[in-house]
Design a protein around this motif. Structure first.
Motif, PDB file in Angstrom:
ATOM      1  N   UNK A   1       8.679 -10.161 -15.007  1.00  0.00           N
ATOM      2  CA  UNK A   1       7.287 -10.046 -14.548  1.00  0.00           C
ATOM      3  C   UNK A   1       7.215  -9.659 -13.068  1.00  0.00           C
ATOM      4  N   UNK A   2       6.176  -8.948 -12.702  1.00  0.00           N
ATOM      5  CA  UNK A   2       5.990  -8.527 -11.307  1.00  0.00           C
ATOM      6  C   UNK A   2       4.500  -8.480 -10.989  1.00  0.00           C
ATOM      7  N   UNK A   3       4.215  -8.417  -9.677  1.00  0.00           N
ATOM      8  CA  UNK A   3       2.829  -8.398  -9.213  1.00  0.00           C
ATOM      9  C   UNK A   3       2.453  -7.016  -8.678  1.00  0.00           C
ATOM     10  N   UNK A   4       1.181  -6.724  -8.705  1.00  0.00           N
ATOM     11  CA  UNK A   4       0.615  -5.591  -7.968  1.00  0.00           C
ATOM     12  C   UNK A   4      -0.393  -6.204  -7.004  1.00  0.00           C
ATOM     13  N   UNK A   5      -0.099  -6.123  -5.705  1.00  0.00           N
ATOM     14  CA  UNK A   5      -0.983  -6.776  -4.736  1.00  0.00           C
ATOM     15  C   UNK A   5      -0.519  -6.506  -3.328  1.00  0.00           C
ATOM     16  N   UNK A   6      -1.262  -7.003  -2.364  1.00  0.00           N
ATOM     17  CA  UNK A   6      -0.956  -6.737  -0.963  1.00  0.00           C
ATOM     18  C   UNK A   6      -0.319  -7.929  -0.269  1.00  0.00           C
ATOM     19  N   UNK A   7      -0.390  -9.119  -0.861  1.00  0.00           N
ATOM     20  CA  UNK A   7       0.030 -10.318  -0.147  1.00  0.00           C
ATOM     21  C   UNK A   7       1.526 -10.520  -0.046  1.00  0.00           C
ATOM     22  N   UNK A   8       2.285  -9.874  -0.921  1.00  0.00           N
ATOM     23  CA  UNK A   8       3.705 -10.212  -1.034  1.00  0.00           C
ATOM     24  C   UNK A   8       4.485  -9.948   0.242  1.00  0.00           C
ATOM     25  N   UNK A   9       4.050  -8.976   1.043  1.00  0.00           N
ATOM     26  CA  UNK A   9       4.827  -8.604   2.218  1.00  0.00           C
ATOM     27  C   UNK A   9       4.223  -9.112   3.524  1.00  0.00           C
ATOM     28  N   UNK A  10       3.169  -9.935   3.436  1.00  0.00           N
ATOM     29  CA  UNK A  10       2.476 -10.368   4.645  1.00  0.00           C
ATOM     30  C   UNK A  10       3.387 -11.157   5.592  1.00  0.00           C
ATOM     31  N   UNK A  11       4.300 -11.958   5.044  1.00  0.00           N
ATOM     32  CA  UNK A  11       5.136 -12.831   5.879  1.00  0.00           C
ATOM     33  C   UNK A  11       6.386 -12.136   6.399  1.00  0.00           C
ATOM     34  N   UNK A  12       6.639 -10.901   5.925  1.00  0.00           N
ATOM     35  CA  UNK A  12       7.931 -10.272   6.199  1.00  0.00           C
ATOM     36  C   UNK A  12       8.203 -10.120   7.696  1.00  0.00           C
TER      37      UNK A  12
END
Ligand SMILES: [Ca+2]
Ligand SMILES: [Ca+2]
Length: 405
Positions: free
Chosen positions: A265-276
């Motif tokens: 499973x995977x997401x489509x969204x903008x939040x995943x890379x916010x903390x990078x």
């Protein structure tokens, strides 16, 4: 047609029969470890002098002191085992550790200098205990082999128990079969809604295949055809590519289905890379030399100060020049370790300083910059709260080292 199938079956049976008779006779499985079950005694197992071991519930339990530096500074083991070069062995044991999450370095190696290690594993132990089993092939002939359980390197004391220790010779090696997951390979972190969305299908098929994109409820939200790409040079696998970039709806738990396989499973969204960006900037503190790293600031990464003139690391506070090049000595403590080998480099550190200062400058002055992201208190470092932007505090740690060089 029926007769031909019968003939084929017969010849297959004949082939199997031939194959079975040509398999070499396997060596008997022979137990090499003495008293691995600890029924009535811990003999002939030894411990290092700082470890107290005894029987407990049919196991060997060892009280390990805190404050040792190296894994081998506290150990339990058995010597004088015989290994045959080229022979395969199964090394297995039960172990538990209290409190949780301590690791044991279990080795098969030479019991005398230079203490070669021929097999090693470092499983993390649970309080309730687990059984561990591995196979390896001996690279040597020896009668001086050792099974060792290295327990040192912990700041706090802990208790290690083991049972059913076995080193079984004559075991056929187990073929290595890596778990590479479903043959539909996706970006498991996340796809950006407006960005490209590509996946790879590993398949023997040479013609295009249908794919389906499903949402978390299992409903098909997009579909299309794969593009055969032939053999991937680096993996040696026949692959197809899947492009579902036209689908831009955000969500969690999507899966891609093709060739009878369902992706992770995977997401489509903008939040995943916010903390990078913040996580990357926080990394530098864990690399600081000459300073104790606080576990409350980096949970799981706390450690004593390294390279401050204290055993086992003697260096950095009084370092001589290379003989024949110059004759002075310098205190070059501090700075960032370049990597796990504890090297410190002016060039690598200088590039990192430049990149972090450029990041700060861009955050301040670029039209899309966000200087708030690196303000005081953002990086969870000892200087958080000193009214200086944390990114500048972190760069200062390396700059002070560079000025000493
Ligand atoms: Ca036992
Ligand atoms: Ca600060």
């Amino acid at each position: 047609m029926k007769r031909r199938r019968t003939a084929a079956l017969l010849s297959l049976t004949a082939l199997i029969g031939t194959a079975l008779t040509t398999v070499p006779a396997q060596a008997d499985e022979v137990e090499q470890v003495r008293n691995g079950t600890f029924d009535t005694t811990t003999e002939p197992w030894w411990t290092s002098s700082n470890v107290t071991a005894g029987l407990s519930g049919g196991r060997l339990c060892a009280d390990v002191p805190g404050g040792t530096a190296n894994r081998w500074d506290a150990a339990v083991g058995q010597n004088d085992l015989t290994l045959v070069k080229g022979e395969s062995y199964r090394f297995s044991f039960y172990a538990d550790g209290t409190p949780a999450d301590h690791t044991v370095r279990a080795i098969v190696g030479l019991s005398a200098a230079p203490y070669d290690t021929w097999f090693e594993v470092s499983p993390q132990l649970s309080v309730s205990g687990n059984s561990y089993s591995y196979t390896f092939t001996s690279p040597v002939d020896t009668t001086q082999a050792q099974v060792g359980f290295q327990l040192g390197g912990s700041a706090e004391p802990w208790r290690f128990c083991m049972d059913d220790v076995s080193l079984l010779g004559g075991v056929a090696p187990e073929p290595y079969e890596p778990d590479t997951g479903p043959r539909v390979r996706v970006n498991q972190v996340a796809y950006l809604p407006a960005g490209p969305k590509n996946a790879t299908l590993v398949t023997d098929a040479t013609q295009r295949l249908p794919w389906q994109l499903k949402n978390a409820e299992g409903a098909v939200v997009a579909r299309g055809w794969t593009v055969p790409r032939g053999t991937d040079a680096s993996s040696g696998q026949n692959v197809h590519s899947v492009d579902f970039g036209a689908y831009r709806t955000r969500g969690k738990g999507f899966t891609l289905v093709a060739d009878g396989q369902t992706s992770r499973p995977f997401d489509i969204g903008t939040g995943a890379y916010d903390r990078l960006a913040t996580d990357a900037a926080k990394f530098y503190y864990t690399q600081r030399s000459g300073l104790a790293i606080r576990d409350d600031l980096r949970p799981g990464y706390g450690r004593p100060a390294g390279h401050v003139g204290v055993a086992p690391n003697q260096g950095d506070t009084d370092v001589p020049c290379q003989p024949g090049v110059c004759d002075y000595r310098l205190d070059v403590s501090g700075g960032w370790y370049d990597a796990g080998d504890h090297g410190k480099y002016v060039v690598n550190g200088g590039i990192s300083v430049w990149e972090l200062l450029s990041t700060y400058e861009r955050a301040r002055h670029a039209r899309t910059g966000e200087v708030e992201r690196f303000r005081d208190g953002t990086l969870a470092i000892p200087e958080s709260g000193n009214k200086v932007p944390d990114l500048l505090d972190e760069v200062r740690w390396e700059l002070d080292f560079l000025l000493k060089m």
